[in-house]
Enzyme design. Structure first.
Site, PDB file in Angstrom:
ATOM      1  N   ASP B 394       0.672  -1.087  -0.217  1.00  0.00           N
ATOM      2  CA  ASP B 394       0.129  -0.468  -0.302  1.00  0.00           C
ATOM      3  C   ASP B 394       1.044   1.273   0.411  1.00  0.00           C
ATOM      4  OD1 ASP B 394      -2.505   1.396   0.590  1.00  0.00           O
ATOM      5  OD2 ASP B 394      -2.172   1.663   2.484  1.00  0.00           O
ATOM      6  N   LYS B 395       0.450   2.390  -0.366  1.00  0.00           N
ATOM      7  CA  LYS B 395       1.014   3.922  -0.066  1.00  0.00           C
ATOM      8  C   LYS B 395       1.063   4.231   1.435  1.00  0.00           C
ATOM      9  CE  LYS B 395       0.853   7.245  -1.640  1.00  0.00           C
ATOM     10  NZ  LYS B 395       0.940   8.531  -1.087  1.00  0.00           N
ATOM     11  N   ARG B 622       5.193  17.421  -3.787  1.00  0.00           N
ATOM     12  CA  ARG B 622       3.662  17.839  -4.860  1.00  0.00           C
ATOM     13  C   ARG B 622       3.320  19.267  -4.626  1.00  0.00           C
ATOM     14  NH1 ARG B 622       0.899  12.902  -1.076  1.00  0.00           N
ATOM     15  NH2 ARG B 622      -1.207  14.050  -2.238  1.00  0.00           N
ATOM     16  N   ASP B 704      -4.358   6.317  -4.844  1.00  0.00           N
ATOM     17  CA  ASP B 704      -4.160   7.692  -5.443  1.00  0.00           C
ATOM     18  C   ASP B 704      -3.999   7.880  -6.213  1.00  0.00           C
ATOM     19  OD1 ASP B 704      -3.764   8.906  -2.260  1.00  0.00           O
ATOM     20  OD2 ASP B 704      -1.629   8.319  -2.824  1.00  0.00           O
ATOM     21  N   ASP B 845      -6.637  -2.501   2.294  1.00  0.00           N
ATOM     22  CA  ASP B 845      -6.003  -3.446   2.320  1.00  0.00           C
ATOM     23  C   ASP B 845      -5.680  -4.397   3.230  1.00  0.00           C
ATOM     24  OD1 ASP B 845      -4.089  -1.218   1.401  1.00  0.00           O
ATOM     25  OD2 ASP B 845      -3.174  -0.647   3.426  1.00  0.00           O
TER      26      ASP B 845
END
Lengths: 382, 1231
Positions: B394-395, B622, B704, B845
């Site tokens: 997962d991020k 970002r 995302d 998850d």
């Protein structure tokens, strides 16, 4: 910086506020695992690896140790004098041929044969006389278990109620057999005598000692006569029957020597210690060395082996029957060394293994020189 | 107390509908609903033995030994005494039974504790305290604060305004944040009135018991009125009441019928690939056993025919040849049973358990900040950790901390944030030594905020208008909430948090001195915090105003409109009126979007800003562009009018509003740009690099956006600029996706043949085909978005996708749903002969964690759901490298060594019988003493091999991490496979031949030193036993590469034990007690005093290991494995050389990171609608649902909780009744 120590160093010193909430004031117990060598898998350890520095010397060392041992063993084995006579009587020309045939014999008489032989060398020291059987499956499972150790140990209740394992040699004529079982029943019962033929033609019987042929533990621990009867074994065994193949009951095995009679008869004890392999020899008698030490125990010359067969009641063959299953009967005269009887195997094996080690050492040394350095010093691709 | 993992009692018959009448036990009892007493225990004292034995004998190994035992009782077959089987079997059974008994006693204890809890039941209008177990369906009970909910309840009334109650659901879904439930007004009006409650006779008609936590349907009929009931009205057993003085509830489901108990079904058992291999091998072993027995039975037939029949004089037999052979077959089954080792499975469990404890104990996987040690939650999968080929990660929360920091900015064409060397002008690396900017001038500053460029604070202090405008915008244009704190701020924060967004999926906390921000997305929080530290402090907001403190001056802006963020607009604006009366629009958004809407006069500034943006993006930050616009009063009032019309329009409201927004967000003036760092977790890049070196493929599956995911991919080293190519698959139709995948593959490997990649493989008929690994020149990455992934996962294309994806080093899937995560994992599991690991932290998850061979949960920020369904859990992603490269590798190595050695020692032991059969007339005579047979596996050889499999390490942890390549043999299953097993069999064959024939030749027809027979059965048995024991010990010594004290103790101890026990068993005393069992009396004394015997033993042992040593040394010289090399290197240097610290990977590229507020609609709606301050009870739930979030239990919900460094881990400790009053006054005053 090493990756593993990275975390530890970074976090070990930290105060961690997160744990405050879990306990009361003061008694805050961190869940941090203990820093013990065991839990952290850091126990000090010896980590041997196979390097040229250890393996090659080991090979040479083994070679250097094994070859002399092997030579010693081989020489020792070769120095042992051994003489073997096959008296099965398979051959027509054999003196024992007649006795081994299916003649109808008067049950009370016995058959005997004389086998002449010549010793070329003198046998020094104590000489051991063996009978050998081959192709005789004393190690067959049903045979091995067909005995009652309690009975043989003099247990009264077992004497009169032997183990079921003894079947079918458990009872005979509604009496319990003592000793019961197939092993005891098949007791080797050829009588062997040895005569020395003096060059002048006269026969001298050689004194064969029949005690001291069994293990001390067997004679004194494992085998015991049942108590009672004031030492009169015939009373002790009165309610029992002799094994079906026997000519006489167990208490008459050696009527002259009470210490060698009944269950503690050494011939019986030796027979009861079953062999591991179908070809075996068992100690029969000992020819003790002469007191004066001057003359050899068995000087070179001519001898006669006198074999007397007892007739088995249920069989028609007069001798101890082994021919039906291609068995052989032998008599072996042998001297003994520190490593036992004659057996060249260990000596040869040690020499061979030692040489192979040495040779392997050389080969591996060569390989190590040719490839090892190149491969071991090569960098590990990262 | 946890209910999880306990078995539930099954209901006998299915209920269709449940009818309950409150306060009417008589009526309710007609339905025979379960009472509230629960029973999770399996046994009682009387049923324990039979039931437990029955269960144990269902295991194939135990059943096998039971059958053996039965065979042994048959006298004609019995080749071994019964105790040779009974002793080990009883030992194994009793160990397992003891474990089960302890478990069950604990269950009894917890059942009793739970059943005996007290609760107030309303009986005949009076409250009586009674035990939980006496609660029945239809009862009304009163719960008090911090009590566990007794059963599944219909909430009737509560002490709180609006009949709300607050519950914590940690037991149910692991989430520790509080949730709100609300009762119907009609029942809530009864309040605490016992009379009214006692006479309450509402009838509930609802669904039958089920296990869905997030759903409830039913109706309440009261006063002839029907009220519909949903999940909002129900309190589930297992929750805890918080911050609520009391509440009354009607019991709907009790005891085993509660949703909690219905939910605790059996979890799926995961088995390791070694387990699966073992199943195949055990079958093979059975085959081998049968083959050997058949050979020996045939041999017996022939022997009986030829020799045995003539041997009748001495050994009479009754049966005929064929029957004898038949019996022999079974006899040999008994004798050779040791090829299927009874203690194997037990030992494997012990080893895995031990290795699991090492994981729990590892300080290097302990996270001090959260006080979380690593935890092996499943103790049966350890060795699989050493074979991982694919990691699915997962991020958010796993790779990243989900913490945003304001790192850089560009204001009016000037870039801030970098630190330069004073004289040379060289850019400096920011390290811990760099002095951060001192914000002490600002009492409201957040002490955790760090900024290193002093020139920016200078600019602020110089009151440069651009800089001021920049921060003013950041302070005004957002949807963050502020909370002033006096004392007990944390409690209030939490209360407020769920008060404002009771079920918000994106909530953040910024705790600052007295000022707390809660932001919808961490990005926003970071920006507002930055503004705050630079002197533009956002203080508070009301629906109409925003109050900020500009350089110490309090100013109140009138908030006229919020033009909220959404995915299409990619920007948000606010329109405010300054205290001076000036109207302005402030806008922030994605660069491409804003640039299109700028005033032409900004062209020059745009160019400079673009350069900066590129630079920021190049560093993986970002970015966001800020712009403003002054608005004419008249125009605005006219626009406002139209806005109002549109917002109440029934048709095309969205479009109309969008048009209006477009219209006003035009010709804006550029101010600058911000750069936010999505902070990676510590050591992520290094870990990923290490895992890549270990040839582990990492796939990132994230919810995302593509830009964000790609960006993180670059910053954590998954994607690299040096990669030959990074393919992006973002197509909208299946054909395009297929084409893009195919193009990518052809580019990587132009000559791929279409059908060669599928390898038919039949393992017990399971996997029909496998996709082979295809090697590719160069490194490639693949990025695929959710839409394309949906197509790619369709059955027609999954192989195409898998083929392409597996050729790439890195795969990133974006916008993936939880289901798709699981699908991807399943896909790889299905077609690749590889072990997969999924790692994640959130509820989304869970599916993939459950699907993968190994699931790893990151414990910490997002509740416990991922952890609860995981097999291993720890606090930081970087611990993964230690889990795999150290613990996994060791576990695998140990297990394989164990299995190889275990099979070796058992086969060697057994095969000797086989050879002996040819010399004992195939009569099933054993070679060894029965005592030895009984003790061999249990005493003489058990501990050394156990010691090896608990302590062995080929190289230590430091070297394991230094050379991740050491991991590769595990992936290829090189240490234990069918081939290795066959080698074991051959090796055993050789050893057993030596062990039998060397003593055979040495004692053949010869005499001992005392002249007696050399090869009597008992001596021969003892010699072979000694040879065997010494040989397997020496072999173990060769295999053992890490001799700790314990190993020495075990090895020498076992060897010593052999001699001690042998001498003991052969003593006179024992013989006298049971002559038939200890018939070997004196053998040891008479045999082991022979020099010959020792020479034989030495020769045998040497002959057995000589080829092994030679072969190992030879292969180590000719073709050293990576292990050999590392061990050689280790020998040269005691410690691994310090590795050069990796310089921070910077990349220069034009890749622009996207702006990510959130994927969902923003909160602007809420901010202006006043709902966050005043919540009309009736519309509350709908209001929240309209915002795209559902309240209450939502197991798949994701709360990307922003957790600043100092956040307390255990909020429930902090929730104290004192906060209640405060909270209530907040609510009351807002009415």
């Amino acid at each position: 910086m090493m990756a593993s120590s990275y975390n530890a160093k970074e976090e070990d010193g930290h105060h961690h506020p997160g744990s405050v909430g879990s306990g009361g004031p003061g008694g805050v117990k961190s869940k941090k695992p203990d820093n013990t060598a065991f839990k952290q898998q850091r126990l000090p350890a010896w980590q041997p690896i196979l390097t040229a520095g250890t393996v090659l010397p080991a090979f040479f060392m083994i070679g250097l140790i094994f070859i002399p041992i092997g030579i010693g063993l081989f020489v020792t084995s070769n120095n042992i004098k051994e003489f073997e006579i096959d008296y099965t009587g398979v051959d027509m020309s054999s003196p024992c041929f007649n006795c081994s045939q299916n003649y109808s014999w008067n049950s009370t008489s016995s058959c005997s044969c004389s086998v002449p032989f010549t010793l070329d060398q003198a046998f020094e020291s104590n000489v051991f006389m063996y009978y050998g059987l081959s192709n005789f499956y004393q190690n067959h499972r049903r045979y091995v278990k067909s005995r009652d150790d309690s009975q043989l140990n003099g247990d009264k209740s077992s004497l009169l109620n032997p183990s079921k394992e003894c079947e079918p040699y458990r009872t005979s004529d509604k009496k319990q057999i003592a000793p019961c079982g197939a092993i005891a029943n098949s007791l080797f019962n050829d009588t062997l005598e040895l005569f020395y033929i003096h060059p002048n033609g006269s026969r001298f019987a050689i004194n064969l000692v029949k005690t001291g042929i069994a293990w001390w533990t067997d004679k004194h621990v494992k085998f015991r006569n049942p108590a009672g009867g004031d030492g009169n074994l015939s009373i002790v065994f009165q309610d029992t029957s002799k094994p079906v193949n026997w000519r006489k009951p167990v208490y008459e095995l050696d009527p002259n020597d009470p210490d060698n009679n009944g269950f503690i008869n050494e011939d019986l004890i030796v027979w009861m210690r079953t062999a591991a392999l179908p070809t075996f020899r068992k100690l029969y008698r000992i020819i003790q060395k002469k007191k004066d030490n001057m003359t050899p125990t068995l000087p070179p010359g001519d001898y006669i082996l006198e074999v007397t067969y007892s007739i088995l009641t249920i069989n028609v063959t007069p001798d101890y029957p082994v021919r039906s299953f291609d068995g052989r009967k032998r008599v072996i005269l042998s001297t003994i060394s520190w490593m036992g009887g004659k057996n060249p195997f260990l000596g040869i094996a040690y020499i061979t293994v030692g040489s192979v080690c040495f040779f392997l050492g050389v080969v591996l040394l060569f390989i190590h020189h040719k490839y090892g350095n190149r491969n071991n010093n090569a960098d590990i691709p990262n | 107390m946890s209910f999880f993992g306990l078995d539930c009692v099954r209901k006998k018959e299915r209920e269709v509908e449940r009818k309950i009448r409150a306060n009417d036990r008589e009526y309710n009892s007609t339905f025979k609903y379960a009472t509230n007493s629960i029973k999770t225990s399996k046994y009682n004292p009387f049923t324990f033995l039979p039931l437990n034995l029955f269960e144990q004998f269902q295991r194939i190994a135990n059943a096998y030994f039971l059958i053996l035992l039965i065979l042994q009782v048959i006298p004609a077959i019995s080749s071994l005494s019964w105790f040779t089987t009974v002793v080990p079997l009883v030992l194994v059974l009793s160990v397992t039974a003891a474990k089960d008994a302890i478990d069950d006693i604990n269950r009894h204890r917890s059942d009793r504790k739970v059943n005996n809890r007290k609760v107030n039941i309303l009986i005949n209008g009076k409250l009586t305290s009674d035990k939980w177990m006496n609660v029945q369906v239809g009862d009304i009970i009163k719960l008090e604060n911090n009590q566990f909910v007794t059963a599944d309840l219909l909430l009737l009334s509560s002490s709180e305004p609006l009949n709300l109650v607050y519950i914590e659901t940690a037991e149910l879904d692991g989430e520790t944040n509080l949730k709100v439930k609300q009762s119907l007004t009609v029942t809530g009006d009864m309040g605490e009135d016992l009379g009214a409650l006692g006479s309450f006779n509402g009838e509930v008609c609802c669904e039958p018991p089920n296990n869905r936590l997030d759903r409830f349907t039913g109706t309440l009929t009261f006063d002839t009125q029907k009220h519909s009931l949903d999940n909002e009205r129900v309190l589930l057993r297992g929750c805890t009441l918080r911050n609520t003085d009391w509440c009354f509830g009607l019991v709907l489901f009790a005891g085993p019928e509660t949703k909690l108990m219905q939910n605790c079904g059996k979890s799926t058992f995961k088995r390791t690939s070694i387990d699966r291999l073992m199943n195949v091998l055990v079958l093979f072993i059975f085959g081998l056993l049968a083959l050997m027995c058949i050979i020996l039975a045939v041999g017996n037939g022939i022997w009986e025919n030829q020799t045995g029949s003539e041997f009748n004089n001495f050994l009479p037999r009754e049966e005929n040849t064929a029957f004898s052979a038949f019996l022999t077959f079974w006899s040999y089954i008994i004798i050779l049973n040791t090829v299927v080792p009874i203690s194997l499975y037990v030992s494997m469990e012990v080893i895995r358990l031990g290795n699991s404890y090492y994981i729990n104990w590892d300080r290097n996987m302990y996270h001090a900040r959260s006080d979380t040690p690593a935890e092996a939650r499943t103790t049966t999968l350890n060795e699989e950790l050493g074979q991982i080929k694919y990691v699915f990660s997962d991020k958010t929360g796993t790779l990243t901390q989900n913490i945003m920091t304001f790192n850089k900015c560009s204001i009016n064409g000037k870039s801030y944030g970098d630190v330069y060397q004073q004289y040379s002008g060289e850019r400096l690396e920011i390290t811990e030594e760099t002095t951060p900017v001192d914000f002490s001038f600002n009492p409201l500053a957040d002490p955790k905020f760090l900024f290193y460029d002093h020139s920016l604070i200078e600019a602020v202090k110089l009151e440069l208008p651009d800089v001021q405008a920049f921060f003013r915008l950041l302070a005004l244009c957002h949807t963050v909430m502020a909370e002033e704190k006096k004392e007990g701020w944390l409690q209030n924060t939490l209360i407020n948090l769920f008060l404002t967004y009771p079920s918000s999926q994106h909530q953040s906390l910024c705790l600052v001195g007295h000022l707390v921000y809660q932001a919808q997305s961490p990005d926003e929080g970071a920006l507002v915090t930055a503004a705050r530290n630079f002197g533009f402090v956002f203080r508070s907001r009301s629906p109409e105003t925003i109050t900020i403190e500009e350089m110490g001056m309090q100013r109140s802006y009138e908030l006229l409109a919020i033009l909220d963020f959404n995915n299409v607009r990619k920007r948000m604006s606010v329109i405010v009126r300054s205290p001076e009366g000036k109207l302005s629009l402030y806008c922030k958004g994605a660069d491409t979007i804003i640039y299109e809407r700028l005033h032409p006069s900004c062209r020059k500034l745009m160019e400079a800003t673009t350069d900066h943006l590129n630079e920021f993006a190049g560093e993986g930050l970002r970015t966001l562009v800020l712009a403003y616009k002054n608005i004419d009063e008249d125009y605005f009032s006219e626009w406002k009018q139209r806005h109002h019309e549109s917002s109440v329009a029934l048709e095309d409201r969205e479009e109309k509003l969008d048009e209006l927004y477009e219209e006003i967000e035009k010709n804006m003036m550029l101010i600058g740009a911000t750069a936010i760092e999505d902070k990676l977790q510590d050591g992520v890049a290094l870990t990923i690099e290490q895992l890549a070196k270990a040839e582990i493929k990492i796939w990132v599956l994230t919810g995302d956006k593509q830009e964000t995911a790609e960006n993180i991919g670059y910053s954590c080293n998954l994607l690299r600029e040096e990669m030959n190519d990074v393919f992006t698959v973002a197509a909208h139709s299946p054909e395009e996706v297929r084409q893009e995948l195919r193009d990518a593959r052809l580019k990587m490997k132009p000559s791929t043949e279409p059908n060669k990649f599928l390898v038919p493989e039949v393992i017990l008929g399971n996997t029909p085909k496998l996709v082979q690994d295809e090697s590719v020149e160069g490194e490639y990455g693949l990025v695929i978005n959710g839409h394309s992934l949906a197509f790619a996962l369709e059955s027609g294309m999954e192989l195409e996708f898998l083929r392409t994806a597996c050729m790439c080093k890195t795969v990133i899937c974006c916008r993936v749903t939880p289901l798709q995560k699981a699908q991807v994992v399943e896909l790889v599991k299905k077609y690749k002969k590889a072990v997969t690991l999924a790692i994640g932290d959130g509820a989304n998850d869970v599916s993939m964690i459950k699907a993968a061979h190994i699931g790893v949960g990151i414990s910490g920020q997002e509740g416990m759901q991922a952890v609860l369904s995981s097999d291993f859990s720890f606090a930081q992603f970087r611990f993964l490298q230690r889990l795999l490269l150290v613990h996994g590798r060791w576990s695998y190595l140990r297990m394989c060594k164990f299995l190889r050695y275990f099979f070796y020692k058992n086969f060697t032991f057994t095969f000797v019988h086989f050879w002996y059969a040819f010399f004992c007339g195939f009569s099933a005579q054993t070679v060894y003493d029965e005592g030895f047979i009984t003790l061999y596996n249990l005493v003489y050889t058990a501990l050394p091999v156990l010691g090896m499999s608990l302590f062995d390490q080929d190289v230590n942890a430091g070297w394991s991490l230094e050379f991740p390549q050491l991991y590769v043999p595990g992936q290829l299953s090189q240490y234990f496979s069918k081939r290795a097993f066959m080698m074991c069999v051959l090796h055993s064959c050789y050893s057993s031949l030596m062990i039998f024939f060397v003593p055979y030749a040495a004692t053949y027809d010869t005499a001992r030193a005392d002249g007696t027979e050399g090869a009597d059965y008992q001596s021969f048995a003892l010699i072979t036993q000694t040879c065997l024991t010494v040989t397997v010990c020496v072999q173990l010594g060769l295999d053992l590469s890490y001799w700790t004290v314990v190993n020495h103790l075990f090895v020498w101890g076992s060897l010593g034990m052999f001699f001690i026990l042998t001498f003991t068993m052969y003593t006179d005393g024992l013989f006298r007690i049971r002559p038939s069992s200890f018939a070997f009396v004196g053998t040891a004394r008479n045999c082991l005093n022979q020099p010959n015997v020792w020479l034989t033993v030495a020769l045998t042992a040497l002959l057995c290991v000589l080829p092994v040593v030679a072969h190992r040394f030879f292969s180590c010289q000719i073709a050293p494995t990576i292990n050999d090399k590392v061990r050689n290197k280790m020998r040269e240097m005691k410690e691994p050389a310090p590795r050069p610290r990796h310089p921070r990977l910077t990349r220069r590229s034009t890749r622009r990171s996207g702006y990510a507020f959130s994927h969902a609609q923003g909160y602007g709606d809420l901010v202006t609608s006043r709902r966050f301050l005043r919540r009309p009870a009736t519309s509350r739930s709908t209001a929240f649902n309209s915002a795209g979030r559902s309240p209450g239990f939502k197991p798949t919900g994701r709360s990307a909780g922003y957790s600043p460094v100092g956040r307390e881990q255990n909020p429930k400790q902090k929730v104290e009744p004192t906060s209640l009053q405060k909270f209530r006054t907040v609510i009351d005053s807002s009415f």
